[in-house]
Design a protein around this motif. Structure first.
Motif, short mmCIF file in Angstrom:
data_model
loop_
_atom_site.label_atom_id
_atom_site.label_comp_id
_atom_site.label_asym_id
_atom_site.label_seq_id
_atom_site.Cartn_x
_atom_site.Cartn_y
_atom_site.Cartn_z
N VAL A 72 0.81 -1.22 0.00
CA VAL A 72 0.00 0.00 0.00
C VAL A 72 0.84 1.27 0.00
CG1 VAL A 72 -1.70 1.31 1.34
CG2 VAL A 72 -1.95 -1.14 1.08
N ASN A 73 1.93 1.30 0.71
CA ASN A 73 2.70 2.53 0.85
C ASN A 73 3.85 2.67 -0.12
OD1 ASN A 73 1.10 3.55 2.95
ND2 ASN A 73 2.13 2.23 4.40
N ASP A 74 4.01 1.78 -1.07
CA ASP A 74 5.10 1.85 -2.04
C ASP A 74 4.75 2.78 -3.20
OD1 ASP A 74 6.66 0.12 -0.63
OD2 ASP A 74 6.65 -1.47 -2.14
N PHE A 75 5.79 3.46 -3.71
CA PHE A 75 5.67 4.23 -4.95
C PHE A 75 5.68 3.25 -6.11
CE2 PHE A 75 7.86 5.71 -8.71
CZ PHE A 75 7.15 6.85 -9.04
N TYR A 76 4.80 3.44 -7.07
CA TYR A 76 4.88 2.69 -8.32
C TYR A 76 4.10 3.42 -9.40
CZ TYR A 76 0.22 0.77 -7.23
OH TYR A 76 -1.10 0.62 -6.92
N VAL A 77 4.45 3.11 -10.64
CA VAL A 77 3.72 3.61 -11.80
C VAL A 77 3.14 2.40 -12.51
CG1 VAL A 77 3.89 4.82 -14.01
CG2 VAL A 77 5.17 5.65 -12.03
N GLY A 85 12.41 10.49 -31.22
CA GLY A 85 13.13 9.29 -30.77
C GLY A 85 12.63 8.79 -29.43
N GLU A 86 13.12 7.61 -29.06
CA GLU A 86 12.75 7.00 -27.77
C GLU A 86 13.53 7.66 -26.65
OE1 GLU A 86 13.66 2.86 -28.27
OE2 GLU A 86 11.70 2.45 -29.11
N VAL A 87 12.84 7.90 -25.53
CA VAL A 87 13.47 8.58 -24.40
C VAL A 87 13.04 7.94 -23.08
CG1 VAL A 87 13.67 10.80 -25.60
CG2 VAL A 87 11.62 10.31 -24.25
N ASP A 88 13.80 8.25 -22.05
CA ASP A 88 13.50 7.80 -20.69
C ASP A 88 12.53 8.77 -20.03
OD1 ASP A 88 15.53 6.04 -21.28
OD2 ASP A 88 16.96 6.91 -19.86
N ILE A 89 11.80 8.26 -19.05
CA ILE A 89 11.02 9.11 -18.15
C ILE A 89 11.64 8.94 -16.77
CG2 ILE A 89 8.78 9.46 -17.04
CD1 ILE A 89 7.45 8.54 -19.61
N THR A 90 11.93 10.06 -16.13
CA THR A 90 12.54 10.05 -14.80
C THR A 90 11.60 10.77 -13.83
OG1 THR A 90 14.73 10.14 -15.80
CG2 THR A 90 14.59 10.66 -13.47
N ILE A 91 11.34 10.10 -12.71
CA ILE A 91 10.46 10.67 -11.69
C ILE A 91 11.26 10.79 -10.40
CG2 ILE A 91 8.34 10.38 -10.36
CD1 ILE A 91 7.27 8.72 -12.73
N THR A 92 11.29 12.00 -9.85
CA THR A 92 12.01 12.25 -8.61
C THR A 92 11.02 12.37 -7.47
OG1 THR A 92 13.75 13.40 -9.83
CG2 THR A 92 13.65 13.78 -7.45
N THR A 93 11.23 11.55 -6.44
CA THR A 93 10.42 11.61 -5.24
C THR A 93 11.25 12.26 -4.14
OG1 THR A 93 11.10 9.48 -4.31
CG2 THR A 93 9.30 9.45 -5.93
N SER A 94 10.69 12.35 -2.95
CA SER A 94 11.41 12.95 -1.83
C SER A 94 12.62 12.10 -1.42
CB SER A 94 10.48 13.15 -0.65
OG SER A 94 9.90 11.91 -0.27
N LYS A 100 13.96 9.19 -3.65
CA LYS A 100 14.63 8.46 -4.73
C LYS A 100 14.30 9.05 -6.08
CE LYS A 100 15.20 3.71 -4.38
NZ LYS A 100 14.74 2.33 -4.38
N THR A 101 15.11 8.64 -7.05
CA THR A 101 14.82 8.96 -8.45
C THR A 101 14.61 7.65 -9.19
OG1 THR A 101 16.07 11.02 -8.39
CG2 THR A 101 15.67 10.06 -10.54
N TYR A 102 13.52 7.56 -9.92
CA TYR A 102 13.17 6.35 -10.67
C TYR A 102 13.29 6.66 -12.16
CZ TYR A 102 11.14 4.87 -6.25
OH TYR A 102 10.94 4.55 -4.93
N ILE A 136 9.22 15.55 -12.77
CA ILE A 136 9.11 14.55 -13.83
C ILE A 136 9.92 15.08 -15.01
CG2 ILE A 136 7.59 13.32 -15.44
CD1 ILE A 136 5.30 13.80 -13.41
N GLU A 137 10.77 14.22 -15.57
CA GLU A 137 11.53 14.58 -16.76
C GLU A 137 11.25 13.55 -17.84
OE1 GLU A 137 15.61 14.65 -15.53
OE2 GLU A 137 15.47 16.72 -14.84
N VAL A 138 11.11 14.02 -19.07
CA VAL A 138 10.92 13.16 -20.22
C VAL A 138 12.03 13.50 -21.21
CG1 VAL A 138 9.35 12.41 -22.05
CG2 VAL A 138 8.43 13.10 -19.83
N GLY A 139 12.89 12.54 -21.48
CA GLY A 139 14.02 12.79 -22.37
C GLY A 139 14.99 13.81 -21.81
N GLY A 140 15.09 13.89 -20.49
CA GLY A 140 16.01 14.84 -19.85
C GLY A 140 15.45 16.24 -19.70
#
Length: 110
Positions: A25-30, A88-97, A99-101, A59-63
């Protein structure tokens, strides 16, 4: 539910609907990113858990920064606006308080 395949000695055993992962319940996920193809000005939607304003800060998309639309941000849903980026294909990066995913090459700019 997901099927489980076990292959050994050239034989495959398939167990139908044998596995289900449940996030604590308390975990971060997408659990969903939509759309997976788009361009600048499009709205990117994230569904999951711990997506609220007190949970994610960036939130970052492609940097590039993908500015969060505050009115859409809840604990299970969030939207941000895509910025200019080459095709082109890019990463999505999500920063929480804490961690960064990074979700590698899950979005494609047109």
């Amino acid at each position: 539910l997901k099927d489980v395949e076990i292959t050994t000695g050239g034989n495959t055993l398939i167990l139908d609907d044998a596995y289900k992962y449940v996030h604590p319940v308390n975990d971060f996920y997408v659990s969903n990113i939509s759309p997976i193809i788009g361009s600048a000005g499009d709205v990117l939607e994230l569904t999951g858990n711990k997506l609220g304003a007190s949970d994610i800060s960036k939130i970052e998309v492609g940097g590039n920064d993908c500015p969060i639309i505050p009115a859409t941000q809840t604990s299970t849903y969030c939207e941000c606006t895509l910025q200019d980026h080459p095709a082109g294909e890019v990463d999505i990066t999500i920063t929480t308080s804490s961690k960064t995913y990074r979700f590698a090459k899950v979005f494609e700019y047109q």
